[in-house]
Design an enzyme around this catalytic site. Structure first.
Site, PDB file in Angstrom:
ATOM      1  N   LYS A 121       1.565  -7.511  13.251  1.00 14.89           N
ATOM      2  CA  LYS A 121       0.404  -6.740  12.785  1.00 14.89           C
ATOM      3  C   LYS A 121      -0.796  -7.224  13.587  1.00 14.89           C
ATOM      4  O   LYS A 121      -1.112  -8.407  13.573  1.00 14.89           O
ATOM      5  CB  LYS A 121       0.173  -6.948  11.285  1.00 14.89           C
ATOM      6  CG  LYS A 121      -0.925  -6.070  10.727  1.00 14.89           C
ATOM      7  CD  LYS A 121      -1.023  -6.106   9.202  1.00 14.89           C
ATOM      8  CE  LYS A 121      -2.130  -5.161   8.752  1.00 14.89           C
ATOM      9  NZ  LYS A 121      -2.297  -5.075   7.314  1.00 14.89           N
ATOM     10  N   THR A 175       0.820  -1.216   0.000  1.00 14.74           N
ATOM     11  CA  THR A 175       0.000   0.000   0.000  1.00 14.74           C
ATOM     12  C   THR A 175       0.853   1.265   0.000  1.00 14.74           C
ATOM     13  O   THR A 175       0.507   2.254  -0.633  1.00 14.74           O
ATOM     14  CB  THR A 175      -0.925  -0.013   1.240  1.00 14.74           C
ATOM     15  OG1 THR A 175      -1.779  -1.131   1.109  1.00 14.74           O
ATOM     16  CG2 THR A 175      -1.754   1.239   1.354  1.00 14.74           C
ATOM     17  N   THR A 228       2.066  -4.047   4.468  1.00 19.16           N
ATOM     18  CA  THR A 228       2.028  -4.311   5.906  1.00 19.16           C
ATOM     19  C   THR A 228       1.623  -5.746   6.269  1.00 19.16           C
ATOM     20  O   THR A 228       1.947  -6.221   7.342  1.00 19.16           O
ATOM     21  CB  THR A 228       1.044  -3.352   6.623  1.00 19.16           C
ATOM     22  OG1 THR A 228      -0.244  -3.515   6.034  1.00 19.16           O
ATOM     23  CG2 THR A 228       1.496  -1.923   6.521  1.00 19.16           C
ATOM     24  N   ASP A 229       0.920  -6.429   5.347  1.00 24.28           N
ATOM     25  CA  ASP A 229       0.377  -7.747   5.721  1.00 24.28           C
ATOM     26  C   ASP A 229       1.462  -8.699   6.237  1.00 24.28           C
ATOM     27  O   ASP A 229       1.294  -9.355   7.250  1.00 24.28           O
ATOM     28  CB  ASP A 229      -0.333  -8.410   4.536  1.00 24.28           C
ATOM     29  CG  ASP A 229      -1.673  -7.777   4.233  1.00 24.28           C
ATOM     30  OD1 ASP A 229      -1.997  -6.753   4.851  1.00 24.28           O
ATOM     31  OD2 ASP A 229      -2.395  -8.311   3.369  1.00 24.28           O
TER      32      ASP A 229
HETATM   33  N1  ASP Z   1      -2.057  -6.277   1.110  1.00 20.82           N
HETATM   34  C1  ASP Z   1      -1.185  -5.138   1.227  1.00 20.82           C
HETATM   35  C2  ASP Z   1       0.233  -5.657   1.376  1.00 20.82           C
HETATM   36  O1  ASP Z   1       0.577  -6.169   2.389  1.00 20.82           O
HETATM   37  C3  ASP Z   1      -1.603  -4.312   2.364  1.00 20.82           C
HETATM   38  C4  ASP Z   1      -0.638  -3.209   2.766  1.00 20.82           C
HETATM   39  O2  ASP Z   1       0.325  -2.889   2.119  1.00 20.82           O
HETATM   40  O3  ASP Z   1      -0.863  -2.621   3.812  1.00 20.82           O
HETATM   41  O4  ASP Z   1       0.992  -5.523   0.458  1.00 20.82           O
END
Ligand code: ASP
Length: 452
Positions: free
Chosen positions: A262, A107, A183-184
């Protein structure tokens, strides 16, 4: 390259669009039941009905038309592909610390294409620098794209590539490294880097965002500024993970890369330190250390790179009624390691005992972390734990399952010898377990009420 493949269209729709040589962004005419619909072909949610073509009409409304044998599709104009012109790069100040920002996707490196409404993982580290010009007041920024993936698509191979790329930059003499990441699975990557990059001379900070950088509510700029500030100036040389400290934009908190998880699907302060405390925070342009227990920045240190991770490792979560055939299946598949996510102090049902004994007798390294997440496994309290120990199951101390899993992958990536791998598992490589159990109240707060 055609964008149709990743656009969410399936079966009859993708066939008909390909036949008419349409691509995302083209102006198309659809004739259905005697009516014509003309507009821009836009991508669709993969979870929706992939046989329904979505067109953005001149009015701005989107309509969906189901593709059947009677429907005709014609391309009437070539669309301009969604493009993002990144702002010019700000001027660099050579007297500031030299920080490299690497982008891996997620993201933080996404933006909304307001024409089609889709979020794309489309901006590079250099675009990020352009979007957040303040970075040039903090550091002399260099940028590099390592890959462009949502983090759910990142695997052990990517950890290796990333660790090697970071190592090259550190050897070339940068003052700090920032890695923009989805973040995942960001905490898996930061744990992996903490094992792969040993004897660091400078900080390596992984950073993400819960909202893409072009949204007004984005946390990307604050997190990135905090990460670059810490990478360039902080006195520690550890792998850290930088995110919002709270839901407001006040401070960025830096967690130790292998003691963080997370914990919330959407909050900006989603990451919490588990069984440990954050190492620092960046507030009002200052790096504030929250502990004095850290490895010091020291340019004379020589990096030790150990970037291999075994892919033959399984995570099995225990739950009431778990069928032990799951363990047997992984053994037959040829895994070299199994991490059991046990209950409480470190237990799984006695119905699994034969399968576990079978696994360890075949030289498979079986380790156990607690699904409680907070606290430490103690397999000496109940006879279940003692039985598991007697089968050769290795307790993973106060590591929560994700860090324990990454460590198991890393240990088995270093050696083919199970006993050697067990020794590595039991060695504290990068502060991943604490010898001393920290006060419960502090731990449950994620250490974030530090009074600073
Ligand atoms: N699904 C995304 C990822 O982890 C979510 C994010 O970036 O927060 O790449």
């Amino acid at each position: 390259m055609s964008e149709l493949e990743n656009s969410g269209y399936k079966e009859a729709a993708i066939e008909a669009l390909k036949k008419a040589e349409c691509d995302i962004g083209d102006i198309i005419k659809i004739t259905s039941k005697g009516k014509n619909y003309e507009g821009i072909l836009i991508p669709r949610s993969e979870l929706g009905d992939g046989n329904v073509v979505i067109v953005k009409m001149k009015s701005g409304y989107n309509i969906g038309i189901r593709v059947t044998a009677e429907v005709e599709i014609e391309k009437v104009g070539k669309g301009t592909k969604p493009a993002f012109a990144s702002p010019p790069l700000p001027k660099q100040n050579p007297s500031l610390p030299h920080v490299v920002i690497m982008s891996t996707g997620g993201t933080i490196a996404s933006r909304v294409d307001y024409r089609t409404g889709a979020v794309r993982s489309a901006i590079s580290a250099s675009d990020l620098h352009g979007v957040v010009p303040e970075l040039s007041d903090i550091a002399k920024v260099d940028t590099e794209i390592v890959f462009s993936l949502y983090s759910e698509n990142i695997t052990q191979k990517h950890w290796k590539e990333l660790a090697e790329t970071v190592a090259k930059r550190i050897e070339s003499g940068v003052d700090g490294v920032v890695i923009a990441h989805g973040t995942d699975t960001m905490a898996y990557t930061s744990a992996a880097l903490s094992f792969a990059l040993q004897n660091l001379s400078v900080p390596v900070i992984v950073v993400g965002a819960q909202r893409s950088s072009d949204r007004p509510s984005s946390d990307a700029a604050t997190n990135l500024i905090g990460a670059v500030k810490a990478a360039g100036e902080a006195p520690f040389a550890e792998v850290g993970l930088a995110m919002h400290e709270s839901v407001s934009d006040i401070a960025t908190i830096i967690h130790l890369g292998n003691k963080v998880r997370k914990c919330h699907t959407s909050r900006r302060d989603t990451f919490k330190s588990i069984n440990g405390f954050p190492i620092a925070k960046v507030k009002d342009e200052q790096v504030i250390m929250l502990t004095n227990q850290y490895l010091r920045r020291d340019p004379s240190k020589r990096l030790i790179l150990k970037p291999n991770f075994s892919e033959k490792v399984a995570l099995i979560k225990f739950y009431p009624g778990l069928d032990p055939a799951v363990i047997d299946w992984y053994v037959e598949k040829g895994v070299r390691g199994i991490l059991l996510e046990g209950s409480g102090l470190g237990h799984v049902s006695k119905f699994c005992f034969d399968s576990i004994k079978n696994a360890t007798s075949k030289g498979i390294l079986v380790a156990l972390a607690s699904q409680c997440i907070w606290g430490r496994v103690n397999m000496n309290v109940y006879d279940t734990g003692r039985d598991l120990l007697s089968f050769g199951v290795i307790p993973m101390d106060d590591m929560f399952p994700e860090t324990a899993l990454v460590k198991l992958m890393w240990a088995l990536g270093q050696t083919d010898d199970t006993q050697e791998a067990i020794k590595l598992l039991k060695t504290n490589i990068a502060g991943e377990f604490s010898s001393r159990t920290l006060p419960q109240e502090k731990i449950l707060e994620g250490g974030q009420k530090s009074g600073n």
